[in-house]
Structure formats: structure tokens, C-alpha cells
Design an enzyme around this catalytic site. Structure first.
Site, PDB file in Angstrom:
ATOM      1  N   GLU B 305      -5.905  17.550  -9.181  1.00 12.88           N
ATOM      2  CA  GLU B 305      -6.391  17.179 -10.580  1.00 12.88           C
ATOM      3  C   GLU B 305      -6.954  18.385 -11.129  1.00 12.88           C
ATOM      4  O   GLU B 305      -6.673  18.690 -12.389  1.00 12.88           O
ATOM      5  CB  GLU B 305      -7.179  16.055 -10.437  1.00 12.88           C
ATOM      6  CG  GLU B 305      -7.276  15.130 -11.774  1.00 12.88           C
ATOM      7  CD  GLU B 305      -7.901  13.762 -11.612  1.00 12.88           C
ATOM      8  OE1 GLU B 305      -7.185  12.746 -11.523  1.00 12.88           O
ATOM      9  OE2 GLU B 305      -9.124  13.926 -11.408  1.00 12.88           O
ATOM     10  N   CYS B 326      -7.287   8.081 -11.268  1.00 10.28           N
ATOM     11  CA  CYS B 326      -7.602   7.083 -10.243  1.00 10.28           C
ATOM     12  C   CYS B 326      -7.894   5.670 -10.203  1.00 10.28           C
ATOM     13  O   CYS B 326      -7.994   5.063  -9.310  1.00 10.28           O
ATOM     14  CB  CYS B 326      -8.768   7.725  -9.413  1.00 10.28           C
ATOM     15  SG  CYS B 326     -10.057   8.525 -10.456  1.00 10.28           S
ATOM     16  N   GLU B 388      -1.623  -2.177  -8.566  1.00 20.73           N
ATOM     17  CA  GLU B 388      -1.061  -0.549  -8.495  1.00 20.73           C
ATOM     18  C   GLU B 388      -0.029  -0.530  -7.120  1.00 20.73           C
ATOM     19  O   GLU B 388       1.081   0.212  -7.210  1.00 20.73           O
ATOM     20  CB  GLU B 388      -2.381   0.315  -8.158  1.00 20.73           C
ATOM     21  CG  GLU B 388      -1.782   1.899  -8.203  1.00 20.73           C
ATOM     22  CD  GLU B 388      -2.743   2.731  -8.038  1.00 20.73           C
ATOM     23  OE1 GLU B 388      -3.958   2.346  -7.079  1.00 20.73           O
ATOM     24  OE2 GLU B 388      -2.965   3.836  -8.550  1.00 20.73           O
ATOM     25  N   GLU B 393       7.077   2.283  -9.264  1.00 28.05           N
ATOM     26  CA  GLU B 393       6.923   3.327  -9.124  1.00 28.05           C
ATOM     27  C   GLU B 393       6.836   3.850  -7.572  1.00 28.05           C
ATOM     28  O   GLU B 393       7.084   4.753  -6.821  1.00 28.05           O
ATOM     29  CB  GLU B 393       5.890   4.475  -9.858  1.00 28.05           C
ATOM     30  CG  GLU B 393       6.022   4.434 -11.432  1.00 28.05           C
ATOM     31  CD  GLU B 393       5.383   3.382 -11.808  1.00 28.05           C
ATOM     32  OE1 GLU B 393       4.114   3.603 -11.961  1.00 28.05           O
ATOM     33  OE2 GLU B 393       6.033   2.288 -12.468  1.00 28.05           O
TER      34      GLU B 393
END
Lengths: 145, 605, 421
Positions: B305, B326, B388, B393
Site C-alpha cells: 500500500e 483492508c 470477501e 475474484e
């Protein structure tokens, strides 16, 4: 009239929400989920709240109306004049149960409409019948079946 | 401050705090089911004021100086005035509270034994305390079918909505007592507004519009304030146990930084007790083969990051300000409500997914194991992490990067199921392969921690030196919004730290209008950051969050390794596997993409 | 006995035509206001002096309510809203329906004068959602008044702005409660607010708001026309003026009557209604709200707003005579159904309690009460009365408490089911 056209007739201010909902309800017979999202977007409100307002109302609907909408007043005075017998008569004639709607019939017991003197009151598809007695029910319903 | 009398004793009262707050602060026992300590975080207040003080349990008697007779009212909407006299306990009040409680409990009669939150339920514990007769009133709601479309039988007494369509939150309206905490939290703290009361009278229901399956940011705050089992996290305990019992699977667990400071509360320890070592031993007893530390991947996140931020500033390849990534609920919030800002979100994966990816690539190669034979579990303070982990993905053709995610509450439940005596556990350590984090990574658990850790490393990346004073105190704290300016060499970095989606929305609205006065924005969806997460032990209150935050920062003071880039394991991973921050390989394993969210159920046609 | 002030023009005029109302002197007072001959202060003084009290049931002095709202507005950049509560839906009450159907313009004139006197930013007429015809009539009348230059922007020499909007309500008894009505208008859920703050301090959109009943508002032009002193002479000391009574029951003449306040129940029964029908014997009479019962012994009670010695609260002015042949258990069931259906479901005692009461009422009608029902009934009534969030819960309890007071425990114990429990 499309939903957009109806909505454009109202300024997007909170006090106009009810009027807009009534207009949609009258145009389509009920307020569908899709229309609820349109209203939410137009008035910049959260959809759940609009659903809460719709379901909190006795007039607005969140489901399509049945072919035959029957309402009978069952609170105190109409009841003492025998509205329960009318409810039973309708239940028997149409073989349905009050407050358990089907797609064809919806028999709903409602509260006072302020026509106690003319009671018992029966409303069929928006038409008010006064001083109904069980014997009349068959004749009234015949007009609609 | 003014003086009021409660039960013939004098107390100093703040006129802006309700009497219930005062009673709570002085540990005077008054039952309540609709008010919540978290309400102090309200960032907006509905002017209609509905849905507040609806449980009618926190009754007190009160009178002003001028009045002779006491009147009964709820203490949550009673505010101190000079000379107020309050009686908090007497027989009549106890009786009234009991009757109201009995009315609330009627629908729960006989359901406790097989309830998910049995022995863990506010309503149940109040029922014990007030000695409720289960069958005084007949239950009003009976079970009915809830099919695919959650069809409700209209105008029917027996209505029950069971919603288990999403991967994070499970709802069951049968257990709902209409306290409407979820509605208040969702509307006034998170401003997501997914719930509202619908219908009238006994048919009322706190639900989504048209009773559609829940589609929100899954921050899980509703599940952490729900006093019953009406809204709970979708449990993955069974998945975990199946994997443990499967001889072909190697169960690898990672634990988030904020779990170790809150897990103790599940076993009646004081808030803020650090239980890292016991937690690891407990997990081993639950059947985990290897236990890794998410702090490590948090360090990795910082490396990536900070690199990305400097790149954005120098190369201007992506728009500024940069948002942290995050918190999955925050990412989802942007995808759902502000898709125009998607490019502002850092492309770094969250620590959970970085660790998941490392385990199934780097570590799997290292121990020569097929990734699908590894069952990767994360212990998170969050219910959105479940969502998540299930995001498209992160699904590979024949395996998932993180197979399942358990909340702190679920871990506590699992350990209790396994009859583990938590306080008597021996100490244990993380497995060395991926089990060493710095205190910079540990600070991810609290709001402001990501910024602080990133600043330390960014400072190093820009100047080549470590900052003299490592603690950036100005970004710490629990106020909703913190601004700060940090000077690194000749670069002035303006950072904003926000927690709670309501505050985040306010900033995004400003940004929409073109008012931008910052380069870096850290958002944690839950009040206080992960320490106040939706999956943390119940209750979570401002006080408890403070204790947990203090524990997080105390780790920072005692640990030797306080800088992500100095973590030897990180250096090793980059050397062996990822080459350097921002490299092609890092891109592949540590970064991701975001897409505007398409509602499945909210179509307008 | 009847004294027609409010209803003097009923049946004389065509409610659909504004000209018809103007022909009998309608809108004279509003025109006087607009031309500057009647200052807002005079209107306020007259209303205060007349002793007019809210006709919506609680009987709060109208002038005082207006002053409170003006006080909380003064010195603040806030707007003030005026709302006419036309959401009449209490069983057995039909006075507002008559006012709207017989003479809608009297209501509109009253509302316009009130908006003028209070310098209200906007006036609303919230009509019961069930009564679409009433809503249409009011909307039509508002348009007619606007065409006549009685409503709208820049009126008269003072360039006064009077805006009144008719709103079709949600439909439901609870929307008649003022805070619920305000919530409904500002697109919130139809639920009562906590009081305090009262609407006069913090109402619609957080501004001071006045909610007045239809009858109260319709009285305003009449009071201004005849003068406060003249109006005070009618009625009783603290309950001045006339009141519309909706009378039901086995009496010779039932229906709507306009009567001066302060008359006794005996007068109402014998002079106005002509006594009971033949062969009937009075059991009790219910006045104003459910549970406000009076037996033969209290026929000399005065019908006024306050409840004191030899005084019967007038409430909404609905009167129900109950004779010995009336099915009392059926009546209770009717009330219980009403309260169960109309509760907003916000607070515990009301949401759960009214449902339990309905269960008990259903069993009572079938003479099939459980033994524990009596103690459960006592419990529920207690929490309803003492802990419910808005007055609705108290109303729900009052009708039962009235019956218990009147008939005693035996009425219930006799209905217990026989044999093994």
C-alpha cells in the site's frame, strides 16, 4: 401512464411522498417492488422505509389486488349490528377465509369508516353497500361474479 | 453537570445524557432491550424519532421538584433536569418490567434449547433474571414456509422470514422481538438503511423492502447488537469441523490482529486481555494443523500500500486521494453506493486475502502440497470477511483462496463446544513459516492503525530512514473523524482517518462536490475499526472498544519489531517469492480488482 | 336543545360550489383578514378569549396551543406549520365526515385564517386515506378558493401568502395521533413519537407545528363572525361553545347533533334523542372514548371537557347508548379487534398486549375463558395503561377497565370454560 410520468407530477419533497404513493397505487392497483425502487430513487429515500410506509397503510398495497376485493367493517357498532354474519356468509359463498387472501378473492375486515348509522357496511371493489344483511350478500356478490 | 437523586442517593448528571446512561454508568441494574451503548456513535438522527425506546423495560419512577406524585416513564428518553428525583427499583416497576418481558418472551417459548444463541442471548438472560414463566402467553407466531423468494403469507399471523442467501448474515424473523436496534444502527450509524419496520401491530416485522434477501455491505453491526438470534453471523463452524475431520485436508488457520484482544471476553475475561498464546493453543486443540498470523500479511499490505501510495503521488498513474482497501464492508460500500470512486481504492488485497493467497501459492509450493488439499481458515472480527472470502475474484478453478472465515464469536463458541477450558490453556506460538508479524501489522485492528503503519513505512521508502518518533498519536483515538498532516522530507501528506460508514459517506459526499483536502483516506466500516467489528464478542460498547484499542497499542509499545519493512519474514518472502513491492508477481498474488456492484434483487424491471 | 352554529348552513348550500357558501356569508372573515381589517393578533386574541378547546378529544385550549407554537418559533429562523387533522377514524365517530361533506369551505376558511394568524409557512389538511371522496372534495374546494383569490401567493394588499395542501393520508386510526400524523407527512413510518418534545416545539421537519382537529378549525370563522364574547356565552364555564355529537344506539333519534357543551346526559338522552326505543332499558352510555361509561345513576352528569365531580368527559363527542339487549361481549370483541388491527406495533405493551387482549376477547365471546385469562388480563391492562409509548395503549386498556368497573369480575368468571382446565 408510466411510473416516471406519475413521479414527475410531484416535487421530490417528503410531504409529497404519500400523494405519489397513492397515485401509483391508483394507477397500477398496487406498488410493485420495481416501482418502490423508482420512488426511492426519486425521493432519495431508502427503499425499506418506503416499504414500511406502504405496509403500515390500510389503503396502499404491496401486492396486486385480488379480482374481488371485499371489505367488511367489524369494529364495535357494525359488529353489534351483525357484521360477523355477513363475513360468515361471504366466507361460505366464496369458500374463502377472512384475511387470508387468494388471487381471486380478498375478504378483509376493516375498521370504522364513519358510516355507523348506515351499518353494517360492506365495500366491494370500492363500492360501499350500506345496511347489508346476510340475505343481501348473495345478490350483491352476483353483480361481480 | 447537575445533581439529581436516584434511589435517595445524589449523582452528578450530564443533562445531555439520558438517565439510563447514568444508571448504566453507575451500574444500577435496569433491564433494557432496545437501547444500546453503541447509540453514542450516532452520526445522524432521524427527526421522526421512531423506533427508539420501544421495549418499555427500562422503566423508572420520577418526579420534579414541583411535583408530588411520581410518574412512570422509560429512563432512556428521560433527561436530567435540576432537582429530578428517580426511583429505579421498586415492586411495581419490577412487576411492570416482568409483564412486558413476558409479552416479549411469549414467542420464544420452547425455542431456546435449539437456538443458535442459546445461553448467549440478552432476552434469555433477562428472562432468567425475572423468572419468566415460558408458557404464560401462547406464542403468536408459528412456523411457516419461506421458499426461494421469501414469499410471505400476507396478513397472516404466522409469518416467518428466514434469509440465509448471503454468505455473511443469517436472519430469522421468528426470533425477532422488534427492538429495532438493527434498524437504528443501520440507519443512524452506518447510513446504509437496509432495515425498516414494516406492517402493523402484531404483524410488524423488521425487515428489508418487500422482504427481499438482504443485500447490504454486510458490516455485521446489526448482528452484533441483536439481543436475540434474529440476526446472527452465518455460521461456518460446521465447515471447519468437517475439514478437521477430513484426513486429506491440511487445516491452516490465520488469526486477525484484533481477535487476540477480544477473544478473552468470550470466556468472561476482562475486555482488553491479550490472549494470543492461549488462542493458538486452543485452535490447535480444535484441530488446526498450522496457525499463521494475519499480522504478517498486514505487514505485507503495508509494503504494497505504501508503495502504491508513493506511486500514485509520483507517477500520477491512478487518482488521488487513495482509499484503503483492508475493510471489505467499506470496499463493498463504495462499489454499491459510490461506484465512481472505485479507482480510488487501493488495489491491494485485504490482509486476509493476502494471507490466503500466500498460503495457497507460496506456502503450498514450499511444502509441496496441492492447494486444494489445504483448508484455509481465517479467524476474523468481522462477518463481511465471509463475504470477501466468497467473492468471485478469489475463486480459483479448483480451490478457494480462503475456504472459510470464522468470527471471534464463532471461535469462542467452537471452543466452548469442544469443552476447552480457555483460562487453563498452555501457551503456544504461531507456526514459524508464516507466523511472525510486527506491531505495525497488529495495529490494523484499531481505527487509525493502517494509516500509522503505512506512514512509518512510507517515511522509510521516501527518505530511506525510519521516523524518529514512531507513534503518530494524531491518527489514534476513537473520534469519528481524524485529520492529520504529516511531513515526510519535502512531501506533505494529508491523511484522513474515518470509522463508521456514516462518517465515510459524509466524506464521499464532500468528495463528490469536489471538496478534497486529503491524499490518503483510511476507512473502517465498524465503529472503532476491527476492535468494534460485527463479529466481535457481544456486548461491544464504546468502553469495551477503548479497552481493546488500548491492548492493541500496548502491543506496539512492547514489541521489538515495530516497522513492517523490518519484518525478516517479509524480507524473506520478497526475496524468495515476490521479488519486490509492486512487482508483477506481487500484482498477481497480492492485488485485486473492484467492480461496480450489481444488485441481484434490486432490479427496477 | 340543538344549537346550530357550525352546522347552520348545512343542507342549505351545495358543498361542491364555493359560490353557494359565499352566498350565505362564507369567506367574509378571510376576506377581512386579507384586506387587513383583522390583524393576526386580533384573531389570536379572539380565539383565546372564546375559550375554544380542541375538538379532537384532549380538549387542549386552542389559543394556548397557538401561543406555545408562536413562542417556540419566535427568535428562531424556523418555519411554522399548520395541520388540520381530518383523519377521523374512531369507531362511532362521524362528525368530521359531516363537516367535510356538508360544508368543506368552512374548514378551508378556518384553516386559511389560522395560517394567516400564525403566519404559517404552509398548511396541510390530512384526510383519512380511506375516504377518497372527501379528499377529492377538499382538493376541489381548495382549487376553487384559489381561483377566487382566497388562497395562494401575494394575496390582498399585504401580499400575504397562504398555501394549503390537501394530503391523502395513509389510512389507519393511529395516524389520527398528532405525532404519527406529522411523521406520516414527513415521509417517516407511521409511528408515534416520544413526548416531549411536543409538536408545538418540534413537529413537522423539526419545526413548531400545530395540529388542530377539523371541528376546531371549522369553528374559527364562526367565532370571529359572532365575536368571542358572544361565543363564550354558549356552553359551560370552561367548555365553551357547541360540539358535534355523533349519537348511536337504540334511541328514537340517532345521528349527528350540534349541542352546546355542558348539557347533562339526561338532556341528551331525552330532549335530543327522544329517549330510548320502546321496550328498551338503558344499561350504560359511552361518551367520547371507549371505556368512558356512565350508568343510569349518573344521568345528571354534565358533558364537558374536564373530568370531575358530576362531569362526564366529552372527548370526541361520540355517544353510544347500550341497552340490556346489546351483546356486550360482542361489543368488547369489536373493540379488541379494532385495537389489535390499528396498533402501530412500535412498543411492546401495545403490539403484544392488544393481540393478547383480542385472544381473550375471542374466548370471552365464546364463553371459553381460561382460568389464567383473568390474571393475564389484569397484567396486560396494567402495562398498557402505565407503560405504553403513546396514548393509544391507554385507550386500548380503558374500554376493558370500564367494563371491569361496570360489571365486576363475575362478568369474566361466568364466561370461564367449565370442566377440566
Amino acid at each position: 401512464m408510466t411510473i416516471q410520468k406519475i413521479l414527475l407530477g410531484f416535487e421530490p419533497r417528503p410531504e409529497n411522498l404519500l400523494s405519489a404513493l397513492h397515485a401509483i397505487n391508483q394507477q397500477f392497483g398496487y406498488i410493485s417492488k420495481a416501482n418502490c425502487y423508482h420512488v426511492a430513487e426519486y425521493f432519495e429515500m431508502a427503499p425499506p422505509k418506503i416499504y414500511g410506509i406502504i405496509t403500515g397503510s390500510e389503503v396502499l398495497r404491496d401486492k396486486p389486488a385480488a379480482d374481488l376485493e371485499i371489505q367488511v367493517c367489524d369494529s364495535s357498532f357494525c359488529k353489534s349490528k351483525g357484521s360477523d354474519q355477513i363475513v360468515k356468509e361471504v366466507e361460505n359463498l366464496l369458500s374463502i377465509k377472512a384475511n387470508y387472501p387468494t388471487s381471486k378473492f380478498n375478504l378483509k375486515t376493516i375498521s370504522c369508516l364513519g358510516k355507523c348509522q348506515e351499518g353494517p357496511i360492506m365495500v366491494v371493489n370500492g363500492v360501499i353497500y350500506e345496511k347489508v344483511n346476510p340475505a343481501m350478500v348473495d345478490d350483491i356478490l352476483k353483480n361481480y361474479l | 453537570m447537575l445533581e439529581i437523586t436516584i434511589d435517595k442517593k445524589k449523582y452528578q448528571a450530564d443533562p445531555n445524557q439520558s438517565v439510563l446512561d447514568l444508571l448504566r454508568a453507575n451500574s444500577i441494574d435496569v433491564p433494557y432491550l432496545c437501547d444500546h451503548e453503541n447509540y453514542a456513535d450516532f452520526c445522524q438522527k432521524d427527526s421522526s424519532g421512531t423506533g427508539m425506546s420501544v421495549c418499555r423495560l427500562c422503566l423508572v419512577k420520577h418526579r420534579n421538584q414541583s411535583e408530588k406524585k411520581f410518574t412512570i416513564s422509560t429512563s432512556c428518553n428521560l433527561y436530567p433536569c435540576p432537582g429530578l428525583e428517580v426511583i429505579s427499583q421498586d415492586q411495581e416497576l419490577a412487576r411492570l418490567r416482568k409483564i412486558n418481558l413476558e409479552l416479549l418472551f411469549a414467542d420464544h417459548a420452547g425455542l431456546c434449547a435449539f437456538c443458535y444463541k442459546n445461553m448467549d442471548c440478552e432476552l434469555q438472560s433477562l428472562a432468567f433474571k425475572y423468572d419468566i414463566d415460558e408458557f404464560k402467553f401462547v406464542p403468536a407466531a408459528y412456523e411457516v414456509t419461506a421458499d426461494e423468494e421469501l414469499e410471505l403469507l400476507y396478513e397472516k399471523m404466522s409469518r416467518r422470514v428466514i434469509d440465509i442467501k448471503n454468505s455473511s448474515i443469517a436472519r430469522d424473523s421468528l426470533k425477532c422481538i422488534k427492538c429495532r436496534r438493527c434498524e437504528m444502527v443501520c440507519r443512524n450509524i452506518q447510513t446504509v438503511d437496509s432495515y425498516s419496520k414494516s406492517h402493523k401491530a402484531i404483524r410488524s416485522n423488521v425487515s428489508t423492502e418487500y422482504l427481499t434477501p438482504l443485500e447490504c455491505t454486510y458490516c455485521g453491526q446489526c448482528s452484533s447488537v441483536c439481543p436475540t438470534a434474529a440476526i446472527v453471523e452465518k455460521s461456518n463452524i460446521a465447515d471447519f469441523q468437517n475439514a478437521v475431520n477430513d484426513p486429506n485436508k491440511k487445516v491452516i488457520v490465520q488469526t486477525a490482529p484484533s481477535v487476540r484482544v477480544s477473544l478473552g471476553e468470550e470466556f468472561s475475561m476482562l475486555p482488553g486481555t491479550i490472549v494470543t498464546k492461549k488462542m493458538i493453543q486452543g485452535l490447535r486443540q480444535c484441530g488446526a494443523d498450522l496457525i499463521f498470523d494475519t499480522n504478517l500479511s498486514a505487514d505485507l499490505t503495508i509494503m504494497e500500500e505504501a508503495t502504491e501510495l508513493i506511486e500514485r503521488i509520483n507517477k500520477k498513474n491512478k487518482p488521488l486521494p487513495m482509499f484503503t482497501s483492508c475493510c471489505p464492508a467499506w470496499v463493498l460500500f463504495v462499489e454499491q453506493h459510490y461506484p465512481e470512486f472505485i479507482r480510488h481504492i487501493s488495489s491491494c488485497r485485504s490482509p486476509q486475502m493476502m494471507m490466503g493467497s500466500l498460503i495457497k501459492s507460496y506456502y503450498a509450493q514450499k511444502i509441496e502440497l496441492d492447494p486444494k488439499d489445504i483448508f484455509s481458515v481465517s479467524i476474523m472480527p468481522c462477518v463481511c470477511k465471509k463475504y470477501e472470502a466468497a467473492r468471485g475474484e478469489f475463486q480459483k478453478p479448483n480451490y478457494r483462496e480462503v475456504d472459510c472465515s470464522l468470527t471471534t464469536r464463532e471461535l469462542g463458541k467452537l471452543m466452548r463446544l469442544k469443552k476447552i477450558r480457555f483460562s487453563e490453556l498452555e501457551d503456544s506460538k504461531f507456526d514459524p513459516a508464516l507466523g511472525m508479524g510486527t506491531s505495525a501489522g497488529a495495529m490494523f485492528g484499531s481505527s487509525g492503525g493502517v494509516t500509522e503503519a503505512a506512514l512509518r513505512t512510507a517515511y522509510y521508502f521516501i527518505t530511506g530512514d525510519n521516523p524518529e518518533n514512531l507513534a503518530f498519536e494524531q491518527v489514534r483515538g476513537l473520534s469519528g473523524l481524524r485529520n492529520s498532516k504529516v511531513k515526510i522530507a519535502d512531501l506533505e501528506l494529508r491523511v484522513k482517518v474515518v470509522h463508521g460508514l456514516g462518517h465515510a459517506r459524509a466524506i464521499l459526499e464532500q468528495l463528490k462536490k469536489g471538496q478534497c483536502d486529503f491524499d490518503f483516506l483510511e476507512v473502517m466500516a465498524c465503529p472503532g475499526g476491527c476492535i468494534g467489528g460485527g463479529g466481535q464478542p457481544i456486548p461491544t460498547s464504546p468502553k469495551i472498544r477503548q479497552a481493546r484499542a488500548k491492548a492493541i497499542y500496548s502491543q506496539d509499545d512492547t514489541m521489538k519489531l515495530r516497522l513492517s519493512h523490518e519484518n525478516p519474514l517479509i524480507k524473506k518472502i520478497y526475496k524468495e517469492f515476490l521479488t519486490q513491492p509492486g512487482s508483477r508477481k506481487a500484482e498477481k498474488y497480492l492485488h485485486t480488482h473492484y467492480y461496480p456492484y450489481h444488485y441481484r434483487h434490486k432490479s427496477k424491471d | 336543545m340543538e344549537k346550530k352554529i357550525l352546522s347552520k348552513n348545512w343542507n342549505k348550500i351545495n358543498p361542491n360550489l364555493i359560490q353557494s357558501y359565499q352566498a350565505v356569508g362564507g369567506y367574509k372573515m378571510l376576506r377581512k383578514c386579507l384586506s387587513g381589517k383583522l390583524s393576526p393578533k386580533t384573531v389570536l386574541d379572539q380565539i383565546t378569549k372564546s375559550g375554544l378547546r380542541g375538538r379532537g378529544g384532549a380538549g387542549f385550549p386552542t389559543g394556548t396551543k397557538w401561543k406555545l407554537a408562536l413562542e417556540s418559533k419566535s427568535g428562531q429562523p424556523k418555519k411554522l406549520y399548520f395541520i388540520v387533522n381530518a383523519d377521523e377514524s374512531q369507531p362511532g365517530t362521524f362528525k368530521d365526515r359531516y363537516i367535510i361533506e356538508k360544508n368543506p369551505h368552512s374548514l378551508i376558511e378556518g384553516a386559511a385564517i389560522a395560517c394567516y394568524a400564525l403566519k404559517a409557512a404552509k398548511g396541510f389538511i390530512y384526510v383519512n386515506g380511506h375516504h377518497f371522496d372527501q379528499f377529492k372534495l377538499i382538493e376541489k374546494s381548495l382549487e376553487a378558493a384559489q381561483d377566487q383569490g382566497l388562497l395562494g401567493e401575494k394575496l390582498g394588499s399585504e401580499k400575504i401568502c397562504l398555501r394549503i395542501q390537501a394530503v391523502r393520508g395513509s389510512g389507519g386510526y393511529i395516524f389520527g395521533e398528532e405525532t404519527t400524523l406529522i411523521n406520516s407527512l414527513q415521509a417517516s413510518l407511521g409511528e408515534a413519537r416520544l413526548k416531549p418534545p411536543y409538536p408545538t416545539q418540534n413537529g413537522l421537519f423539526g419545526c413548531p407545528t400545530i395540529v388542530n382537529n377539523v371541528e376546531t378549525v371549522a369553528n374559527i370563522p364562526t367565532i370571529l363572525e359572532m365575536g368571542a364574547d358572544q361565543y363564550r356565552k354558549i356552553g359551560d364555564q370552561d367548555s365553551t361553545g357547541t360540539k358535534l355529537f355523533s349519537v348511536l344506539g337504540p334511541v328514537k333519534k340517532s345521528g349527528l347533533f350540534e349541542l352546546p357543551l355542558g348539557l347533562t346526559i339526561r338532556e341528551l338522552l331525552y330532549d335530543v334523542c327522544g329517549g330510548l326505543q320502546k321496550g328498551r332499558m338503558l344499561d350504560f352510555v359511552q361518551i367520547g372514548w371507549m371505556g368512558n361509561f356512565f350508568t343510569r345513576k349518573s344521568l345528571d352528569y354534565k358533558i364537558v371537557y374536564d373530568i370531575g365531580e358530576k362531569q362526564a368527559g366529552v372527548g370526541l363527542g361520540s355517544v353510544l347508548f347500550v341497552d340490556k339487549y346489546t351483546d356486550l361481549k360482542g361489543l368488547i370483541l369489536g373493540w379488541a379487534r379494532f385495537f389489535e388491527r390499528e396498533s402501530c406495533g412500535q412498543c411492546t405493551p401495545c403490539r403484544e398486549g392488544t393481540y393478547r387482549l383480542l385472544n381473550i376477547a375471542e374466548r370471552l365471546e365464546k364463553n371459553y375463558l381460561f382460568e389464567k385469562d383473568w390474571s393475564n388480563l389484569q397484567d396486560i391492562l396494567e402495562v398498557l395503561e402505565k407503560t405504553s409509548l403513546c396514548p393509544f395503549g391507554k385507550f386500548a386498556a380503558q374500554c376493558w377497565q370500564g367494563i371491569i368497573k361496570l360489571k365486576g369480575k363475575e362478568f369474566f368468571t361466568q364466561a370461564m370454560r367449565k370442566g377440566k382446565q
